[in-house]
Design an enzyme around this catalytic site. Structure first.
Site, PDB file in Angstrom:
ATOM      1  CE  LYS A 116      -4.612  -0.807   1.605  1.00 51.71           C
ATOM      2  NZ  LYS A 116      -4.797  -2.231   1.883  1.00 51.71           N
ATOM      3  N   GLY A 164      -7.902  -5.563   0.269  1.00 47.16           N
ATOM      4  CA  GLY A 164      -9.296  -5.992   0.272  1.00 47.16           C
ATOM      5  C   GLY A 164      -9.937  -5.867   1.636  1.00 47.16           C
ATOM      6  N   GLY A 165      -9.505  -4.856   2.406  1.00 46.53           N
ATOM      7  CA  GLY A 165     -10.129  -4.611   3.696  1.00 46.53           C
ATOM      8  C   GLY A 165      -9.485  -5.350   4.853  1.00 46.53           C
ATOM      9  CE1 TYR A 202     -13.896   4.748   6.657  1.00 49.97           C
ATOM     10  CE2 TYR A 202     -14.846   5.632   8.683  1.00 49.97           C
ATOM     11  CZ  TYR A 202     -14.918   4.784   7.589  1.00 49.97           C
ATOM     12  OH  TYR A 202     -16.017   3.982   7.432  1.00 49.97           O
ATOM     13  CD  GLU A 275     -10.051  -1.744  -4.107  1.00 51.51           C
ATOM     14  OE1 GLU A 275      -9.923  -1.065  -3.063  1.00 51.51           O
ATOM     15  OE2 GLU A 275     -10.032  -2.980  -4.104  1.00 51.51           O
ATOM     16  CD  GLU A 289      -6.657  -2.375  -1.690  1.00 54.59           C
ATOM     17  OE1 GLU A 289      -6.615  -3.586  -1.882  1.00 54.59           O
ATOM     18  OE2 GLU A 289      -6.746  -1.879  -0.553  1.00 54.59           O
ATOM     19  NE  ARG A 293      -8.777 -10.200  -7.148  1.00 52.33           N
ATOM     20  CZ  ARG A 293      -8.687  -9.237  -6.252  1.00 52.33           C
ATOM     21  NH1 ARG A 293      -7.488  -8.808  -5.868  1.00 52.33           N
ATOM     22  NH2 ARG A 293      -9.756  -8.666  -5.743  1.00 52.33           N
TER      23      ARG A 293
HETATM   24  C1  MV4 Z   1     -10.894   3.574   2.792  1.00 52.31           C
HETATM   25  C2  MV4 Z   1     -12.199   4.000   3.064  1.00 52.31           C
HETATM   26  C3  MV4 Z   1     -12.371   5.308   3.498  1.00 52.31           C
HETATM   27  N1  MV4 Z   1     -11.305   6.119   3.669  1.00 52.31           N
HETATM   28  N2  MV4 Z   1      -9.864   4.428   2.970  1.00 52.31           N
HETATM   29  C4  MV4 Z   1     -11.981  -1.029   1.964  1.00 52.31           C
HETATM   30  C5  MV4 Z   1     -11.314  -2.012   1.079  1.00 52.31           C
HETATM   31  C6  MV4 Z   1      -9.984  -1.480   0.785  1.00 52.31           C
HETATM   32  N3  MV4 Z   1      -9.635  -1.705  -0.576  1.00 52.31           N
HETATM   33  C7  MV4 Z   1     -10.070  -0.028   1.100  1.00 52.31           C
HETATM   34  N4  MV4 Z   1     -11.290   0.196   1.784  1.00 52.31           N
HETATM   35  C8  MV4 Z   1     -11.648   1.434   2.208  1.00 52.31           C
HETATM   36  N5  MV4 Z   1     -10.629   2.326   2.371  1.00 52.31           N
HETATM   37  C9  MV4 Z   1     -10.083   5.666   3.398  1.00 52.31           C
HETATM   38  N6  MV4 Z   1      -9.037   6.489   3.576  1.00 52.31           N
HETATM   39  C10 MV4 Z   1     -13.260   3.116   2.875  1.00 52.31           C
HETATM   40  C11 MV4 Z   1     -12.978   1.815   2.459  1.00 52.31           C
HETATM   41  C12 MV4 Z   1     -14.117   0.940   2.291  1.00 52.31           C
HETATM   42  C13 MV4 Z   1     -14.902   0.545   3.415  1.00 52.31           C
HETATM   43  C14 MV4 Z   1     -14.618   0.940   4.711  1.00 52.31           C
HETATM   44  C15 MV4 Z   1     -15.416   0.541   5.796  1.00 52.31           C
HETATM   45  C16 MV4 Z   1     -16.521  -0.274   5.584  1.00 52.31           C
HETATM   46  C17 MV4 Z   1     -16.826  -0.688   4.307  1.00 52.31           C
HETATM   47  C18 MV4 Z   1     -16.030  -0.282   3.202  1.00 52.31           C
HETATM   48  C19 MV4 Z   1     -16.344  -0.704   1.904  1.00 52.31           C
HETATM   49  C20 MV4 Z   1     -15.571  -0.306   0.844  1.00 52.31           C
HETATM   50  C21 MV4 Z   1     -14.464   0.515   1.038  1.00 52.31           C
END
Ligand code: MV4
Length: 448
Positions: A116, A164-165, A202, A275, A289, A293
């Protein structure tokens, strides 16, 4: 072109790859674990080789066994699908060292984008917007506090090797930041072999929007439009659609341009997904990110563009140039995909594996089902719980939603509990219909 391809995967995506290979006149060898002996890909492929017992570590993740199977079957290339070893740069390199083509990007691109902090630095260097936060990994709690003071709460702590979280944490104040940072570091160390974390603002009212790209080995990279994947539960996507109902054509154009810029900066080829997080109030997007794939939700893009992404992956892996330019890409209509999982959605989405006694899938114009399931099939408990992807394509969002409602109503799956009922309820929710869903919707709003 390749003569024979090994499919290092199972289930629905193994079926999808076999079908693409058949259309291209390419022979297929599928590998399988003893838990998948009765599976459809094993019947459908030209050759099937057992690579170990049910647990993925001993079969689908066992590199030695996969390479032995590839040598035995004398394949020219390996398609990793998604999950399992699909984003493992070490595996990609071993495959190429064995003079077998890995159907995916170079390991160096996977390394540059899989971390990341590195990916974010590369994006910033390429002029792609990134979320305000630390530049590179955070050294300790003091630096974390200093950054949070600058960007303000809430902040997100993310493991650099997560994805992927996985390995993410939200902090709303100094206390939860310090404790959260230490916890995140320990967990990341155990889960990803590195405790490195970054911190960023966030974004709470946001949509998850991703751009599909495809590149060839001649330096061409083309963006194939976006997928809006904001309807997720604990980072498992439940519904994906394209176009995103919340962005303007100008924003879409910029996101596509930025996705191509990043891919080119990474020397990227084959299919990839960039993404972004889209801030609803500021109407601004930021790079999150890159997934190196093919993704589960790729059919959404296929329905809107008319392209076969698996075929394109195979063609560019064989060295062919992309058969189109950016100007040729004009996505049409509206596509929605829902994931039908063997889960009890009324009971915390608990897994519900077991035998499917009756199975009738919907069909018709604008309806596509990607699945490996059939009546009499027993879903093993070892892997993910996906039964099928149901994809619809209509002239606009309203027509796609109508088609999806009809198709869900026709679907008969008896035996395991499924997420069909969840989707039927979601499609009637005013917030979904009015495009008011945020990434927090399912986790915090929909299910109490
Ligand atoms: C975040 C975000 C909000 N602010 N980053 C989730 C998966 C990963 N690829 C990145 N993700 C997120 N990153 C910042 N700075 C929100 C998400 C996010 C998410 C966060 C909490 C609950 C559900 C979510 C679903 C999709 C993305």
């Amino acid at each position: 072109m390749f003569k024979r391809i090994l499919i290092a995967n199972r289930g629905e995506i193994a079926m999808r790859i076999i079908r693409a290979c058949r259309r291209m006149g390419i022979e297929t060898c599928v590998v399988y674990s003893t838990a998948d002996k009765e599976s459809l890909p094993v019947r459908m492929a030209d050759v099937a080789i057992c690579i170990g017992p049910g647990p993925a570590k001993q079969s689908y993740l066992n590199i030695n066994n996969l390479i032995a199977a590839a040598e035995l079957a004398d394949v020219d290339a390996i398609h990793p699908g998604f999950g399992f070893l699909s984003e493992n740069s070490h595996f990609a390199q071993i495959v190429r060292d064995c003079k077998i083509e890995f159907i995916g990007p170079l390991s160096s691109s996977m390394d540059a984008l899989g971390n990341k902090a590195k990916a974010k630095a590369l994006a910033a260097l390429a002029g792609v917007p990134t979320v305000p936060g630390s530049v590179g990994p955070v050294s300790g709690p003091e630096e974390a506090l200093a950054i949070a003071r600058k960007i303000q709460y809430p902040v997100m702590i993310k493991a650099t090797n997560g994805g992927g979280g996985r390995g993410m944490r939200i902090a709303h104040n100094d206390g939860s930041l310090v404790s959260g940072f230490e916890q995140a570091r320990r967990e990341a160390e155990a889960a990803f072999g590195s405790g490195e974390c970054i911190i960023e603002a966030y974004l709470q009212r946001a949509r998850h929007i991703e751009i599909q790209i495809i590149g060839d080995q001649h330096g061409n990279v083309v963006a194939l439009g976006e997928r809006d994947c904001s309807t997720q539960r604990r980072h498992q996507k439940l519904l994906e659609e394209s176009p995103s109902p919340v962005i303007t054509p100008a924003i879409r154009q910029q996101m596509c341009d930025d996705a191509v810029k990043l891919a080119k900066a990474a020397g990227y080829y084959n299919a990839g997904t960039v993404e972004f997080i889209y801030d609803i109030d500021r109407k601004a997007y930021f790079f999150l990110e890159m997934n190196t794939r093919i993704q589960v939700e790729h059919p959404v893009t296929e329905m809107c563009t008319g392209l076969d992404l698996i075929r394109l992956q195979i063609e560019v892996a064989a060295g062919l140039p992309l058969p189109f330019t950016q100007a040729d890409i004009k996505p049409q209509g509206h596509a929605i995909e829902v994931r039908i999982n063997a889960e009890d959605w009324q009971n915390g989405f608990a897994p519900s594996p077991g035998k499917i006694n009756m199975y009738v899938a919907p069909s018709g114009k604008g309806v596509r089902v990607d699945s490996h399931c059939y009546a009499g099939y027993t879903i093993p408990p070892n892997y993910d719980s996906m039964i099928a992807k149901l994809i619809v394509h209509g002239k606009d969002r309203a027509e796609a939603i109508q088609l999806l409602n009809l198709a869900l109503g026709e679907y008969i799956i008896e035996g395991p509990k499924t997420t069909i009922g969840f989707h039927q309820r979601l499609l009637k929710d005013a917030r979904f219909l009015n495009n008011e869903v945020t990434t927090k919707f399912v986790d915090e709003v929909f299910l109490k």
